[in-house]
Design a protein around this motif. Structure first.
Motif, PDB file in Angstrom:
ATOM      1  N   PHE A 168      52.444  56.148  11.248  1.00 15.26           N
ATOM      2  CA  PHE A 168      51.832  55.078  11.575  1.00 15.26           C
ATOM      3  C   PHE A 168      49.902  55.492  10.205  1.00 15.26           C
ATOM      4  CE2 PHE A 168      50.796  50.484  11.779  1.00 15.26           C
ATOM      5  CZ  PHE A 168      51.160  49.844  11.653  1.00 15.26           C
ATOM      6  N   CYS A 192      55.459  47.589   3.029  1.00 12.61           N
ATOM      7  CA  CYS A 192      55.043  48.046   4.988  1.00 12.61           C
ATOM      8  C   CYS A 192      54.247  48.058   5.329  1.00 12.61           C
ATOM      9  CB  CYS A 192      55.977  48.963   5.026  1.00 12.61           C
ATOM     10  SG  CYS A 192      55.055  49.990   4.976  1.00 12.61           S
ATOM     11  N   PHE A 193      54.553  47.231   6.398  1.00 13.34           N
ATOM     12  CA  PHE A 193      53.401  46.855   7.823  1.00 13.34           C
ATOM     13  C   PHE A 193      52.400  48.246   8.012  1.00 13.34           C
ATOM     14  CE2 PHE A 193      51.718  45.811  11.822  1.00 13.34           C
ATOM     15  CZ  PHE A 193      51.795  44.415  11.579  1.00 13.34           C
ATOM     16  N   ASN A 250      61.474  48.239   3.502  1.00 12.30           N
ATOM     17  CA  ASN A 250      61.783  46.010   3.959  1.00 12.30           C
ATOM     18  C   ASN A 250      63.034  46.119   2.526  1.00 12.30           C
ATOM     19  OD1 ASN A 250      60.209  46.376   5.643  1.00 12.30           O
ATOM     20  ND2 ASN A 250      58.526  44.845   4.258  1.00 12.30           N
ATOM     21  N   TYR A 431      61.226  42.577  12.426  1.00 15.89           N
ATOM     22  CA  TYR A 431      59.762  42.179  12.065  1.00 15.89           C
ATOM     23  C   TYR A 431      58.992  41.569  12.956  1.00 15.89           C
ATOM     24  CZ  TYR A 431      62.107  43.902   7.578  1.00 15.89           C
ATOM     25  OH  TYR A 431      62.897  44.942   6.806  1.00 15.89           O
ATOM     26  N   GLU A 436      53.552  39.686   9.885  1.00 12.42           N
ATOM     27  CA  GLU A 436      53.817  39.559   8.774  1.00 12.42           C
ATOM     28  C   GLU A 436      53.660  38.260   7.391  1.00 12.42           C
ATOM     29  OE1 GLU A 436      55.596  42.094   7.139  1.00 12.42           O
ATOM     30  OE2 GLU A 436      56.874  43.507   8.461  1.00 12.42           O
TER      31      GLU A 436
ATOM     32  N   THR B 197      61.872  53.348  16.003  1.00 10.73           N
ATOM     33  CA  THR B 197      60.963  52.414  17.131  1.00 10.73           C
ATOM     34  C   THR B 197      61.696  52.181  17.673  1.00 10.73           C
ATOM     35  OG1 THR B 197      61.594  50.419  15.946  1.00 10.73           O
ATOM     36  CG2 THR B 197      59.945  52.057  14.611  1.00 10.73           C
ATOM     37  N   HIS B 394      52.781  46.447  17.848  1.00 10.42           N
ATOM     38  CA  HIS B 394      52.567  46.993  16.312  1.00 10.42           C
ATOM     39  C   HIS B 394      53.302  48.349  16.658  1.00 10.42           C
ATOM     40  CE1 HIS B 394      49.179  44.308  14.458  1.00 10.42           C
ATOM     41  NE2 HIS B 394      49.630  43.177  14.795  1.00 10.42           N
ATOM     42  N   ALA B 397      56.766  47.567  17.171  1.00  8.00           N
ATOM     43  CA  ALA B 397      57.714  47.461  15.829  1.00  8.00           C
ATOM     44  C   ALA B 397      57.758  48.037  15.043  1.00  8.00           C
ATOM     45  CB  ALA B 397      57.391  46.413  15.808  1.00  8.00           C
ATOM     46  N   TYR B 398      56.777  48.988  14.353  1.00  3.89           N
ATOM     47  CA  TYR B 398      56.897  49.226  13.491  1.00  3.89           C
ATOM     48  C   TYR B 398      56.633  50.811  13.527  1.00  3.89           C
ATOM     49  CZ  TYR B 398      56.174  45.170  11.435  1.00  3.89           C
ATOM     50  OH  TYR B 398      56.752  43.630  11.353  1.00  3.89           O
TER      51      TYR B 398
END
Lengths: 475, 551
Positions: A168, A192-193, A250, A431, A436, B197, B394, B397-398
């Motif tokens: 990430f 994406c996040f 996504n 999500y 988001e 995740t 965060h 979740a990701y």
């Protein structure tokens, strides 16, 4: 003559001054001072200024009640009643004590429980132990890290690669290393996040374009060009970036890279490409979306991907030209300020790369499977498959939304549960809805709850993972 | 000033207090090793005195330091000039021909410092090693043929360099031995990856086991673990506070806390490092005057601090902060990255160090990178907090969840420290670390170096000041097979470049003596003994027996 008369008046005035009695002059002097005073002093107070007394302050402190640190959450939230996986999440997975076929992890190439990968990790464990106990700068650079960077750069055919210890953090650190306040980033709405967080950290101006809509992107670029012509001095120092994903997490769609490269040179914006899902999937040798389209990799300024999907390890990497990548070694926050990747994870990634290089056939197998599953999923009543046939992560979406997101989610969860009863592990793509919001869902009007599935045939080297958007279905 | 029971900074030692903490170490440990006595007594707390020093540099040193940077900058301009005119070869990577007409990716002045000052001394960082980062490590020898622009490996290995740089406080990062067997087993069963995740299909039973253990270790209700320490801060603070909230952050907080605060969207105000007056003033003003312009009351106030500060070696003034936070109803988030496992009588971090109740701190955060010799981080506290994070973090979740063998290494280390492996080795390590720290700090102090921080902090910064000395110090010590970390601007204030030592329980007395001896010589050679309150050298103090008594 006017001037002579004026002079006479002046002379008379001076004479009058001489002749006036002293008390008169003093009085006039006092009057003048009074006027000056009146001019410079405020005639009334604008505001009754009164500082709070200590007592009042104490009362205020006494009075103030903060909100609770965390608001209460309902006990039946799915994240609190999570599935517990015992044992390795390979193509068979034990979820809550029940053995299922795993369609839920991103283990596309099935390398997660590959004996060679495990053996390599084990050898590394024996030599280095587990942790590195320091960031790269302070004795956290191991020979395995240098090897892995070298291997990734060679595999991707770029000059240099840099590894991060968390997938990430890779793109989320890379973007703010280059894009600063005042710079402009053009980004796909479906990004994406991790990209969203990177953009937020960069504090740059963000321009969203419609998902995969090159006309819309060009419109924004043109607008910016006109803006730049108005203020060329500012334009000379405003960097422009286009941030896209190779294969969108996504939506499961592929970005139109050839068009993007054309726009890049036309409008002089640099391209950052996030390939977490496409690396090790697309292209003949799994080099990702550049290989898929046959684009010269040097045309892309920066490619970032994580090593947590296809490589089935932990961490992420960025690759590109040294001119670009090397900068992150001092400016990538997640690189400089975090402990480096445990050597055993790096060793596992190297071995996974070896396997990918030795058996380029696995990518064809993976593609074949993707196509097959994509086809098989068509025609399920009430559900539609969203995304490219080549994408190993499919989204199943309800064909028609029930109208409320909550009900959609429930319905999808029901489907997931039913599958689980039949020993097939799927998962709903989760999500953080509130978070988001800063980038709206890629498709307006459809419910964007989605199920993400992952597929693999037992005994095959390649496992397909698919995500799908299931909008509501009635009846 | 909220100054609860004797927590003020004082320089004297209080023998009766020492005794109390000693006795609790030996006797009243409960099953999981938490010292109950300190938590349960209803008497007003009598906290540990805080003995910290930040001696100022003599004036002439500061003058020379700024001159040093000035000269470096002048030469930098000169060489940039030469490079521009092609007289000197430019080694830096350059933009592609095709993209020369793009807006430059870097501003020129941005890179000036890197190109002209950092590049000269770059060999002191990123030194590659090829063994476990234990008390001794092997380093790959590298040389540069072009003044540090590129490095070339000679293929030789410098064996057994004394490691004073890694945060291996308890010596748990070491090459494989039988105690790591469980890690090997987990690796063989699970593999290394998770490929999902926490919210989806990535919650393994190993994670659950680890979370329960962390909660037990810290004596709190619940805990959650994350795959990266940095991300634990940067991805969870935004879940806790947002717009309309206020973050009060120590000026020397780690980059991850700063990033987390920035991503949260809350208003951020900075207080002076460990300065309670500064913090109280901010708290008072915040509560009394509310938000700027709108003057609405703040939704909540979160204080962000670290347990042990990695560049200063100071320990947070926890008792005073807790008193302040209670008075002003703020919340406290404490990052124990460097303090968990390394301070406190049984290694439970700063909360135990001050004999306080873990319930006094709202969010306990820490990492597994340092004392536990693994990687990742945790957040622990009340159950409602952890439940909230399970839903809203965060990271959950990701981001891919923690690798199972890494989780197992943490479990193993934690059980070792708690004594759940059936031995007292863990406790011994914690005490050995305290002993080593005391010894190392005291000796350096006696030699006349300026060292920063708390006398019980295993992070020991030694001030070098002059940029040229930074490089000389690092290189000379490497020649003597001692690996140290030197840091300068921008990680520290411009004029306060320093070397940082991390004492480990795995360092033997011989290793420390060898390092100290080398430092003594180095101090004379490079004129580093700046301290003006030098004590008389009394070598008998360090006699083995008398030291034991002191401890």
């Amino acid at each position: 003559m006017a001037t002579t008369t004026e002079q006479w008046v002046l002379v008379e005035m001076v004479q009058a001054l001489y002749e006036a009695p002293a008390y008169h002059l003093i009085l006039e002097g006092i009057l003048i001072l009074w006027i000056i005073r009146l001019l410079f002093s405020k005639t009334y107070k604008l505001q009754e200024r009164s500082d709070l007394t200590v007592k009042e302050k104490e009362e205020l402190i006494e009075e103030w009640q903060p909100e609770p640190l965390v608001p209460p959450i309902s006990k039946d939230h799915p994240a609190l009643n999570y599935n517990i996986v015992s044992g390795p999440p390979s193509h068979k997975i034990v979820v809550n004590g029940k053995e299922c076929i795993n369609f839920a992890s991103f283990n596309f190439l099935g390398l997660l429980d590959n004996p060679r990968v495990k053996a390599a990790a084990l050898a590394s464990l024996k030599k280095y132990g587990v942790g590195t106990c320091g960031p790269r700068g302070f004795y956290g650079t191991f020979d395995v890290h240098l090897d892995l960077e070298d291997r990734l750069a060679k595999f991707m055919k770029t000059e240099e690669a840099i590894i991060y210890s968390y997938g990430f953090a890779t793109i989320a650190s890379a973007i703010p290393a280059y894009s600063k306040r005042g710079d402009i980033v053009f980004v796909d709405r479906a990004a994406c996040f991790a990209i969203q967080k990177g953009l937020q950290a960069s504090r740059s101006d963000i321009k969203l374009f419609e998902h995969n809509d090159m006309a819309d992107l060009e419109r924004l670029l043109k607008e910016q060009e006109i803006e730049d012509q108005k203020n060329p001095r500012k334009a000379r120092v405003t960097r422009r970036f286009i941030v896209v994903e190779g294969l969108y997490m996504n939506t499961g769609t592929i970005c139109p890279l050839p068009e993007l490269v054309k726009l890049k040179y036309k409008y002089k914006a640099r391209i950052f490409l996030e390939e977490s899902l496409s690396f090790g999937v697309l292209g003949e040798h799994g080099r990702g979306v550049t290989e898929h389209f046959g684009i010269n990799i040097d045309d892309i300024d920066l490619i970032s991907a994580n090593m947590e999907n296809s490589l089935a390890s932990i961490g992420g990497f960025c690759c590109g030209r040294s001119f670009v990548i090397d900068h992150q070694r001092l400016s990538g926050q997640g690189y400089c300020f975090s402990a480096s990747l445990p050597p055993l994870l790096a060793a596992a990634a190297i071995e996974a790369l070896n396997i990918m290089e030795e058996n380029p056939g696995i990518f064809a197998v993976l593609k074949e499977k993707c196509k097959r599953i994509h086809k098989a999923l068509q025609g399920i009543s009430g559900l539609k498959v969203v995304g490219e046939t080549l994408s190993p992560a499919f989204h199943l979406q309800l064909q028609e939304s029930t109208g409320s997101r909550e009900r959609d989610v429930k319905l999808l969860q029901e489907i997931v549960n039913q599958c689980m009863n039949r020993s097939i592990a799927l998962t709903q793509a989760r999500y953080l809805e509130k978070e988001e919001k800063c980038l709206p869902p890629p498709r307006s009007g459809t419910g964007e709850s989605s199920i993400h599935n992952q597929g693999g045939g037992p005994g095959c080297p390649a496992i397909v993972c698919f995500r799908a958007w299931w909008p509501p279905h009635d009846t | 000033m909220a100054n609860s029971g004797g927590g003020a900074v004082c320089n004297g030692k209080l023998p009766n207090h020492k005794k109390q903490s000693d006795s609790s170490q030996n006797g009243n440990c409960t099953k999981n090793g938490i010292v109950k006595e300190a938590q349960q007594n209803g008497k007003p707390h009598f906290y540990k005195p805080i003995v910290e020093s930040f001696e100022e540099a003599p004036l002439h040193v500061m003058v020379f330091t700024y001159m040093g940077y000035g000269i470096g900058t002048l030469f930098g301009y000169l060489r940039d000039f030469l490079r521009n005119w092609g007289i000197e070869k430019c080694n830096a990577a350059v933009e592609r021909e095709e993209q020369k007409d793009f807006v430059p990716l870097y501003q020129n002045f941005e890179n000036f410092y890197t190109r002209n000052l950092y590049m000269r001394v770059r060999d002191n960082w990123n030194r590659p090693i090829c063994s476990a980062p234990g008390p001794l490590f092997d380093m790959m020898e590298r040389v540069s043929d072009d003044y540090n622009w590129t490095f070339r490996f000679t293929g030789r290995i410098i064996k057994d360099v004394i490691n004073m740089g890694s945060y291996n406080f308890l010596g748990l990062a070491a090459r494989y031995d039988e105690t790591m067997k469980t890690v090997k087993d987990v690796l063989e069963v699970y593999g290394v990856g998770v490929a999902s995740t926490r919210h989806e299909m990535g919650t393994l039973n190993k994670h659950k086991e680890l979370e329960d253990l962390v909660a037990k270790f810290l004596n709190v209700e619940a805990a959650m673990v994350f795959g990266m320490g940095f991300a634990t801060n940067s991805m969870n603070i935004p879940a806790l506070v947002g717009k309309g909230c206020l973050i009060l952050s120590d000026e020397l907080n780690h980059a991850s806390l700063v990033l987390g605060a920035r991503l949260s969207g809350a208003t951020i105000r900075i207080f002076k490092h460990n300065n309670m007056q500064s913090l109280e003033k901010l708290l008072r003003d915040a509560v009394i005057y509310g938000q700027p312009r709108t003057h609405r009351a703040w939704k909540k106030i979160l204080i962000l601090v670290e347990g042990v500060y990695s560049m200063e070696g100071s320990i947070v003034h926890l008792p005073q902060i807790v008193a302040l936070k209670k008075k002003y109803k703020a919340y406290l988030y404490i990052d124990e990255a460097h303090s968990i496992g390394s301070v406190g009588p049984t290694g439970r971090g700063v909360v135990e160090f001050f004999g306080m109740d873990p319930g006094d701190v709202d969010v306990l955060m820490g990492t597994f990178t340092k004392s536990f010799g693994a990687s990742g981080g945790y957040i622990a506290g009340r159950k409602d907090l952890v439940d909230y994070l399970r839903v809203h973090s965060h990271s959950a979740a990701y981001a891919t969840s923690m690798s199972p063998p890494i989780a197992e290494q943490v479990i193993r280390s934690m059980k070792f420290i708690m004594g759940l492996d059936g031995t007292t080795q863990g406790l011994k390590r914690v005490r050995q670390l305290a002993k080593n720290t005391r010894y190392f700090r005291q000796r350096l102090h006696e030699m006349g170096f300026i060292i920063y921080g708390n006398e019980e902090s295993p992070v020991v910064p030694l001030l070098l000041y002059l940029p040229a000395k930074v490089a000389a110090f690092g290189r000379h010590l490497l020649n003597r097979k001692i690996g140290v970390v030197v840091v300068g601007f921008p990680a520290t204030p411009l004029a306060e470049a320093r070397a940082r030592f991390c004492v480990s329980a795995a360092h033997t007395r011989e290793m420390l003596d060898k390092v100290l001896e080398a430092l003594d010589e180095m101090g004379d050679l490079l004129q580093l003994k700046y301290s003006r309150n030098r004590k008389s050298a009394r070598p008998e103090l360090y006699d083995e027996t008398s030291f034991e008594l002191d401890d």
